[in-house]
Scaffold this active site. Structure first.
Site, short mmCIF file in Angstrom:
data_model
loop_
_atom_site.label_atom_id
_atom_site.label_comp_id
_atom_site.label_asym_id
_atom_site.label_seq_id
_atom_site.Cartn_x
_atom_site.Cartn_y
_atom_site.Cartn_z
N LYS A 15 20.05 16.59 -7.90
CA LYS A 15 18.95 15.88 -7.43
C LYS A 15 19.33 14.32 -7.11
O LYS A 15 20.32 13.91 -8.15
CB LYS A 15 17.72 15.83 -8.17
CG LYS A 15 16.70 14.58 -7.97
CD LYS A 15 16.33 13.64 -9.30
CE LYS A 15 17.67 13.06 -9.79
NZ LYS A 15 17.03 12.17 -10.76
N ALA A 102 23.21 15.17 -18.64
CA ALA A 102 22.76 13.57 -18.81
C ALA A 102 23.37 12.66 -17.94
O ALA A 102 24.04 11.80 -18.17
CB ALA A 102 22.95 13.03 -20.26
N ILE A 105 21.48 13.32 -12.02
CA ILE A 105 21.35 14.04 -10.89
C ILE A 105 20.46 15.29 -11.38
O ILE A 105 20.50 16.28 -10.61
CB ILE A 105 22.71 14.68 -10.20
CG1 ILE A 105 23.61 15.19 -11.53
CG2 ILE A 105 23.21 13.44 -9.45
CD1 ILE A 105 24.86 15.71 -10.85
N GLY A 106 19.54 15.01 -12.45
CA GLY A 106 18.32 16.09 -12.84
C GLY A 106 18.93 17.22 -13.03
O GLY A 106 18.23 18.29 -12.73
N GLY A 107 20.17 17.50 -13.53
CA GLY A 107 20.43 18.83 -13.76
C GLY A 107 19.44 19.62 -14.67
O GLY A 107 19.20 20.75 -14.28
N SER A 109 16.43 18.85 -15.30
CA SER A 109 15.12 19.13 -14.65
C SER A 109 15.25 20.01 -13.35
O SER A 109 14.40 20.92 -13.25
CB SER A 109 14.70 17.93 -13.79
OG SER A 109 15.04 16.77 -14.78
N ASP A 142 11.28 14.15 -13.84
CA ASP A 142 11.99 14.68 -12.52
C ASP A 142 11.79 16.17 -12.25
O ASP A 142 12.23 16.61 -11.03
CB ASP A 142 13.53 14.55 -12.67
CG ASP A 142 14.01 13.00 -12.31
OD1 ASP A 142 13.15 12.46 -11.78
OD2 ASP A 142 15.22 12.72 -12.83
O1 C5P Z 1 10.56 12.27 -18.30
P1 C5P Z 1 11.96 12.13 -18.91
O2 C5P Z 1 12.03 12.93 -20.25
O3 C5P Z 1 12.90 12.44 -17.84
O4 C5P Z 1 12.10 10.58 -19.51
C1 C5P Z 1 13.23 10.40 -20.12
C2 C5P Z 1 12.93 8.67 -20.70
O5 C5P Z 1 13.04 8.05 -19.53
C3 C5P Z 1 11.43 8.63 -20.97
O6 C5P Z 1 11.40 8.68 -22.34
C4 C5P Z 1 11.49 7.02 -20.66
O7 C5P Z 1 11.94 6.20 -21.89
C5 C5P Z 1 12.06 6.71 -19.50
N1 C5P Z 1 11.34 7.11 -17.95
C6 C5P Z 1 10.31 6.10 -17.84
N2 C5P Z 1 9.73 6.05 -16.75
C7 C5P Z 1 9.78 7.23 -16.00
C8 C5P Z 1 10.65 8.28 -16.06
C9 C5P Z 1 11.47 8.16 -17.21
O8 C5P Z 1 10.41 5.03 -18.65
N3 C5P Z 1 8.84 7.09 -14.93
#
Ligand code: C5P
Length: 286
Positions: A15, A102, A105-107, A109, A142
């Protein structure tokens, strides 16, 4: 997706956030986002086979960076779909991890979204994409945009997804300088942000039109990511110096950077030069 002898094969493309603007932090701790998302031709591969329980094995060049334990997003997605679809069937899942972990690129996700798509087919649940998006949004911000991997406008925390027609498919080069950057760490280091409030772009005919549009945008996570991982700046400089590169930017929370390139041939040439100059970096044509 390919079905053969009851196996389902699913592709989980990388992504790319062509731009990423961050807005206010919400009461749930996540930030409001706005992003134009595209998908590359490179990605992870999954093979799903019927089984009694749900299990995961990982191979591929980046298998070592990933645990196949219950925290793996693939297993979380499979279990969440089984629960939401009231499905008692299992699946043996093999993930071939071609994308760095990490890396913006959303691997993970895209893998989770691919598992939702694939198990929806394997288990013959026939649930619509909206159902899969809802399950996906509980797994990661994502995941919804990766459920139908086409150029999309992403908003909210990531759960508001609109597929966009008229975003030209552009040859890309992706570079990761080998520094894992956890998303949460980058968000915590964020000071300046552009905020949200844009509308999705109109259809664009050419790469030039897309680049002109992108030049008015940015990735708000690039500055904090560069502070955490200075190699991001080196990757961007290296991409921008290659022939045929129109535009270079970091994707997501980094550290992977992408370049939009004039032609597929120029992308191959640039990737070969980058691999020769930086053998420790991951580099792919997308
Ligand atoms: O949703 P995801 O697990 O990918 O998010 C990882 C971290 O990135 C969250 O814990 C948060 O700290 C941050 N994040 C955020 N706002 C978003 C997406 C991610 O603050 N819209």
């Amino acid at each position: 997706m390919q079905t053969k002898n009851e196996h389902v094969r699913v592709f989980a493309p990388a992504k790319i956030n062509l731009f990423l603007h961050v807005g206010q932090k919400r009461p749930d701790g996540f930030h409001e986002l706005e992003s134009l998302v595209a998908f590359a031709r490179t990605g992870d591969e999954l093979c799903l086979a019927p089984a009694d329980g749900i299990s995961l094995e990982i191979d591929g060049p980046f298998a070592g960076g990933l645990s196949a334990g219950p925290d793996n997003l693939v297993l979380k997605a499979a279990r969440a779909l089984a629960a939401a679809g009231a499905c008692a069937e299992g699946a043996r899942i093999r993930l071939t991890k071609n994308l760095p972990v990490a890396s913006g690129i959303g691997g993970g996700s895209s893998d989770a979204a691919a598992v939702l798509r694939g198990l929806n087919a394997l288990w013959e649940l026939n649930r619509p994409p909206e159902f899969l998006c809802e399950i996906g949004s509980a797994i990661g911000s994502d995941v919804p945009v990766c459920v139908e991997p086409v150029a999309s406008w992403m908003a909210g925390r990531g759960e508001k997804v609109t597929a966009l027609a008229g975003i030209p498919a552009v040859p890309m080069v992706l570079v990761n300088p080998g520094v894992p950057v956890p998303t949460g760490t980058v968000f915590r280091a964020l000071n300046d942000r552009r905020g949200t409030g844009l509308s999705p772009p109109p259809a664009m005919e050419s790469i030039e039109a897309l680049v002109s549009y992108l030049e008015l945008t940015g990735n708000d996570l690039e500055l904090p990511a560069r502070a955490i991982a200075p190699a991001v700046g080196e990757a961007l400089d290296a991409l921008a110096a290659e022939d045929g590169v129109f535009f270079a930017r970091m994707s997501g929370s980094g550290a992977t950077c992408f370049a939009l390139v004039e032609t597929a041939e120029a992308a191959q040439t640039a990737a070969a030069a980058l691999r020769a100059a930086h053998p420790s970096w991951w580099c792919a044509v997308g």
